[in-house]
Enzyme design. Structure first.
Site, PDB file in Angstrom:
ATOM      1  CG  HIS A 122      -9.793  -6.439   9.047  1.00  0.00           C
ATOM      2  ND1 HIS A 122      -8.787  -6.998   9.549  1.00  0.00           N
ATOM      3  CD2 HIS A 122      -9.512  -6.859   7.479  1.00  0.00           C
ATOM      4  CE1 HIS A 122      -7.925  -7.576   8.758  1.00  0.00           C
ATOM      5  NE2 HIS A 122      -8.387  -7.553   7.489  1.00  0.00           N
ATOM      6  CD  GLU A 153      -1.536  -2.487   1.471  1.00  0.00           C
ATOM      7  OE1 GLU A 153      -0.628  -2.612   2.082  1.00  0.00           O
ATOM      8  OE2 GLU A 153      -2.622  -3.314   1.689  1.00  0.00           O
TER       9      GLU A 153
HETATM   10  C1  LIG Z   1      -2.085  -4.223   4.767  1.00  0.00           C
HETATM   11  C2  LIG Z   1      -3.001  -5.197   4.239  1.00  0.00           C
HETATM   12  N1  LIG Z   1      -3.476  -5.029   2.866  1.00  0.00           N
HETATM   13  C3  LIG Z   1      -4.195  -6.106   2.464  1.00  0.00           C
HETATM   14  C4  LIG Z   1      -4.849  -6.892   3.253  1.00  0.00           C
HETATM   15  C5  LIG Z   1      -5.826  -7.863   2.884  1.00  0.00           C
HETATM   16  N2  LIG Z   1      -5.367  -9.165   2.559  1.00  0.00           N
HETATM   17  C6  LIG Z   1      -5.532  -9.965   3.575  1.00  0.00           C
HETATM   18  S1  LIG Z   1      -4.774 -11.523   3.317  1.00  0.00           S
HETATM   19  C7  LIG Z   1      -3.949 -10.657   1.688  1.00  0.00           C
HETATM   20  C8  LIG Z   1      -3.323 -11.676   1.004  1.00  0.00           C
HETATM   21  C9  LIG Z   1      -1.944 -12.205   1.564  1.00  0.00           C
HETATM   22  O1  LIG Z   1      -1.440 -13.079   0.911  1.00  0.00           O
HETATM   23  P1  LIG Z   1      -0.084 -13.981   1.522  1.00  0.00           P
HETATM   24  O2  LIG Z   1       0.652 -12.994   2.239  1.00  0.00           O
HETATM   25  O3  LIG Z   1       0.484 -14.479   0.311  1.00  0.00           O
HETATM   26  O4  LIG Z   1      -0.517 -14.909   2.676  1.00  0.00           O
HETATM   27  P2  LIG Z   1      -1.625 -16.316   2.319  1.00  0.00           P
HETATM   28  O5  LIG Z   1      -3.009 -15.473   2.793  1.00  0.00           O
HETATM   29  O6  LIG Z   1      -1.589 -16.745   1.309  1.00  0.00           O
HETATM   30  O7  LIG Z   1      -1.388 -17.097   3.668  1.00  0.00           O
HETATM   31  C10 LIG Z   1      -4.602  -9.598   1.763  1.00  0.00           C
HETATM   32  C11 LIG Z   1      -4.550  -8.919   0.279  1.00  0.00           C
HETATM   33  C12 LIG Z   1      -4.354  -7.060   4.678  1.00  0.00           C
HETATM   34  N3  LIG Z   1      -5.142  -7.562   5.517  1.00  0.00           N
HETATM   35  N4  LIG Z   1      -3.441  -5.805   5.172  1.00  0.00           N
END
Ligand SMILES: Cc1ncc(C[n+]2csc(CCOP(=O)(O)OP(=O)(O)O)c2C)c(N)n1
Lengths: 369, 438
Positions: free
Chosen positions: B242, B173
């Site tokens: 959230h 972000e």
């Molecule tokens: C700062 C932030 N940006 C976006 C999100 C929304 N979000 C939650 S999980 C996620 C994907 C994360 O993927 P990854 O780090 O690969 O972990 P995984 O879910 O595959 O375990 C996103 C975009 C968030 N929670 N926090």
């Protein structure tokens, strides 16, 4: 005059040229150092577990799987709300890593995909499930929810909903270990998607600069929500991402609990010896959607089926146990026991009361002013 | 022993869905992980997986059925597992978003074709229309392109405008907010989507230090025409990290325009104005409203920034609201009318610059005012309205101005605590009665 000035320019340039191979040798040295852990892992890639140990790993992985399936079911019934990120498919990572830690000294921290982890840390399934259903008996008294669970007793520092935050926080936990000289190390887990957050690299730099005792664990499950690794990451070999900060990295098959364990042993030994951080990349796979509300249109059903059928960490462990001659009955007995453990946890979570309304205002601040 | 399969809740806000397709038939053997059916929610088509082993007994709800409530038995599975069948508890009622009473619009509707549209579609249409109109406009953010938006607000944009203008970013972000801000400085008109405004906290430095202050610091030379948009405020059961309303944070910053619409017409018209504005705009949406349908004229009208709107006229008390609490205020006003209290509902729509004149005019008429805000009470928009009434409306006040906000605590997860933490129509009614001396 002009001429001699020029000669001296040339001789300077020559000197510079001849000086160049020296730093190159140094770089070579660096490269070997950065690769030293990989070499150790290549020399022996799997942990030599006894039958009992492997059976125990199997049990922990099956517990996570059954628990998560149940959580998915309770979500569908409306008993769990909000987001719910299942760990199905990735069980070998948390189980293998955790088995290499010293629970008396080492701390762990992760993101929102945390229920599976917590089971691997030995936290009671009942209080985890009760948190998922938002009940007073939950580990955060129903106030945290699935993404925000903590157990100071188990040195589990969460359970964080903001992607990437746990990496800096984990580095802070490692700072505290070093500051207090308690001999502990921190393991900070994060996803392939989280690996792109800026604070990850700010943390890497400081951890390496100050030789903090931390193992960074990337759980590369192929996707960050709907973004496949190659669509979000310029360097998809995450274990290399510490190189710019002189952090050695290791790529590991995260679908094999014994490989995970062996790699973690190597990392922890290095970190405990005061050498600074290590970066482990576990290649793994999430079978379910990102959270319960993910339509998962970004990958094919065949891809998921292939992983489930050919690379499942639990099937692997079971096959290996059978091959070693462990009785099938012993394995079945575990399966049966865990089904009832999970059913019990679900019943508990369903039937225990919601928090008292007066809890709304408690725990905001510690002291009264 | 038969296990009942019930219509699953597939998202935090789902209440009903369409059973689009059965992938199994009666008598089929299934095992855990098999896909049984496809279910459509307002956001997406989801696959419904088997968790138990067994044989499909009876299919109760045929495919193609619409509006199947969460918790309805849709099929049975005859199991032969060692386990007794888990008893299927009645599904807890999903959180009820406040009813969206279609607002009587004070702006003229005659001569315009009116259609019913969801807030989600209105936002998408605003972006699409502006993108057609101006090549400098592009959309950037997490999951905005191929995934069609985490909350499906950017659905279809990639298809129409291609990857040059609809750009998926990694989860970074701070980085992409900075890139958007820089691109705006360089002459483009970015729409930066935050998956939710909770994650904009990673990027708030660019919104405030880079975007908001540039025009001023450059003596008016360097513009930053950018829109930061996404859902803001509490969703359903997603917990403290959230569920937060950032309106007061951004609305305190000179150099920013802050908009928080309630219905589809305002969402569309104001988003279009925001995109055309030469100033940096923070555009706060609400996830719980995305699926709500509203009437909307089929044209590309803009709505002026900085103007509040009276949604319901009344003479006894003014209820000032914005975003989701507008719906609650209308509901409360309806109830109050039955008790003989005529409440006027004022939707602020723009939070910075705030329409002080509209607030004061309504106060002058009703002499009593309350503010409904889905957010913390301290240092809130509500506090700001109170200050305005004290400073410039003191002589018109017949009762103290009351703030009706969320409880002053981080958002709890438990269903009962979350409900207790959130503002609702009943609390607004109670406050209105109080200032009216009832
Ligand atoms: C700062 C932030 N940006 C976006 C999100 C929304 N979000 C939650 S999980 C996620 C994907 C994360 O993927 P990854 O780090 O690969 O972990 P995984 O879910 O595959 O375990 C996103 C975009 C968030 N929670 N926090």
């Amino acid at each position: 005059m002009a001429r001699s000035a020029r000669t001296s320019e040339i001789s300077k340039a020559k000197a510079a040229a001849s000086a160049r191979p020296a730093p190159r040798a140094e770089e070579g040295q660096d490269a070997i150092q950065l690769r030293s852990l990989q070499l150790a892992h290549e020399a022996e890639s799997r942990y030599r577990a006894s039958d009992e140990e492997l059976l125990h790993f199997y049990e922990q992985m099956v517990l996570i799987r059954r628990f998560e399936e149940k959580a998915g079911q309770l979500y569908g019934l409306g008993l769990i709300g909000g987001f719910c990120h299942l760990y199905i498919g990735q069980e070998a990572v948390a189980v293998g890593v955790q088995s290499a830690l010293d629970p008396a000294r080492d701390s762990v921290i992760t993101g929102y995909r945390d229920h599976g982890h917590m089971l691997a840390y030995g936290i009671d399934p009942k209080v985890i499930m009760a948190e998922l259903t938002g009940r007073a008996a939950g580990i955060s008294r129903g106030k945290g929810g699935s993404m925000h669970m903590f157990s100071v007793e188990h040195k589990f520092y969460g359970g964080h909903g903001i992607v990437g935050a746990q990496v800096s926080l984990g580095t802070g936990l490692a700072f505290a270990h070093k500051y207090r000289g308690d001999g502990g190390a921190c393991v900070a887990y994060f996803g392939d998607g989280a690996a792109n957050q800026g604070q990850v690299y700010e943390s890497f730099n400081m951890a390496s600069l100050w030789q903090l005792p931390i193992v960074y664990v990337v759980e590369n499950n192929g996707y960050a929500m709907g973004t496949a690794v190659r669509r979000g990451s310029a360097e998809t070999h995450f274990y290399r991402r510490g190189t710019a900060f002189r952090i050695p990295g290791l790529p590991v098959n995260g679908m094999d609990v014994l490989e995970v364990r062996r790699a973690t042993d190597i990392a922890i030994a290095y970190v405990r010896a005061g050498n600074g951080p290590v970066l482990l990349e576990f290649n793994t796979y999430r079978y379910r959607g990102h959270s319960m509300s993910d339509p998962a249109k970004y990958r094919t059903r065949e891809e998921v089926q292939e992983m489930r059928e050919k690379h499942d960490p639990i099937d692997h462990a079971r096959d290996e146990l059978l091959k070693r001659g462990v009785a099938e009955d012993a394995i079945k007995a575990i399966d049966k026991k865990l089904r009832s453990v999970v059913t019990e946890a679900a019943d508990f979570a369903e039937n225990s009361p919601e928090p008292d309304l007066c809890e709304l205002g408690t725990d905001v601040l510690v002291e009264s002013y | 022993m038969a296990v009942e399969l019930r219509m699953p809740a597939l998202s935090p806000t789902m209440e009903e869905g369409k059973l689009a397709r059965w992938l199994v038939k009666e008598g089929d053997a299934v095992k855990s992980g098999d896909i049984l059916a496809e279910i459509e929610t307002d956001k997406a088509t989801m696959e419904f997986e088997a968790i138990d082993e067994g044989t499909i007994g009876r299919i109760v709800v045929p495919e193609g059925s619409e509006g199947v409530k969460v918790g309805t038995v849709i099929a049975t599975i005859e199991g032969e597992g060692e386990d007794p069948a888990p008893k299927a508890p009645p599904a807890a009622a999903p959180p009820q978003p406040p009813a969206a009473t279609p607002a009587p619009r004070s702006e003229k509707q005659e001569g315009r074709n009116v259609a019913t549209i969801t807030l989600r579609e209105a936002l998408r249409d605003a972006m699409a229309e502006e993108m057609r109109r101006d090549d400098r406009v592009f959309v950037i953010g997490e999951e905005v392109a191929e995934y069609q938006g985490a909350y499906k607000v950017t659905q279809g944009l990639l298809e129409e405008f291609g990857p040059r203008r609809v750009i998926d970013t990694p989860i970074t972000e701070y980085g992409f907010a900075g890139i958007g801000t820089g691109a705006a400085m360089g002459g483009l008109r970015p729409i930066v989507e935050f998956m939710t405004f909770n994650f904009a906290m990673q990027a708030i430095d660019h919104i405030i230090n880079s975007a908001a202050k540039t025009n001023y610091m450059s003596g008016g030379q360097m513009r930053c025409p950018i829109v930061f948009r996404g859902p803001n405020g509490a969703a359903a059961r997603v917990g403290a990290q959230h569920s937060q309303n950032y309106a007061p944070w951004y609305a305190s910053v000179p150099g920013l325009v802050v908009i928080a619409p309630y219905d589809a017409a305002d969402a569309k018209g104001l988003l279009k104005s925001a995109i055309r504005s030469d100033d940096p705009v923070v555009f706060l949406e609400n996830e719980l409203l995305y699926g709500h349908s509203f009437e909307l004229a089929e044209d590309d009208q803009t709505v002026p920034i900085g103007k509040a709107r009276v949604l319901r006229e009344g003479r006894d008390v003014t209820i000032v609201a914005y975003s989701i609490t507008v719906g609650m205020a209308l509901e409360a006003a309806g109830q109050l009318a039955e008790e003989g209290i005529e409440a006027e509902v004022l939707d602020l729509r723009t939070l910075r610059p705030l329409d002080r004149a509209a607030v004061l005019a309504s106060l002058r008429k009703t002499n009593r005012l309350i503010v409904a805000e889905e957010g913390w009470p301290a240092c809130s928009i509500a506090s700001e309205i109170v200050a305005i009434c004290m400073e410039d409306g003191f002589d018109d006040l017949d009762a103290p101005v009351l703030r009706v906000c969320n409880e002053d605590v981080p958002m709890p997860y438990a269903a009962n605590l979350e409900k207790a933490a959130l503002v609702n129509a009943a609390r607004i009614q109670a406050a209105a009665r109080k200032v009216c001396g009832r």
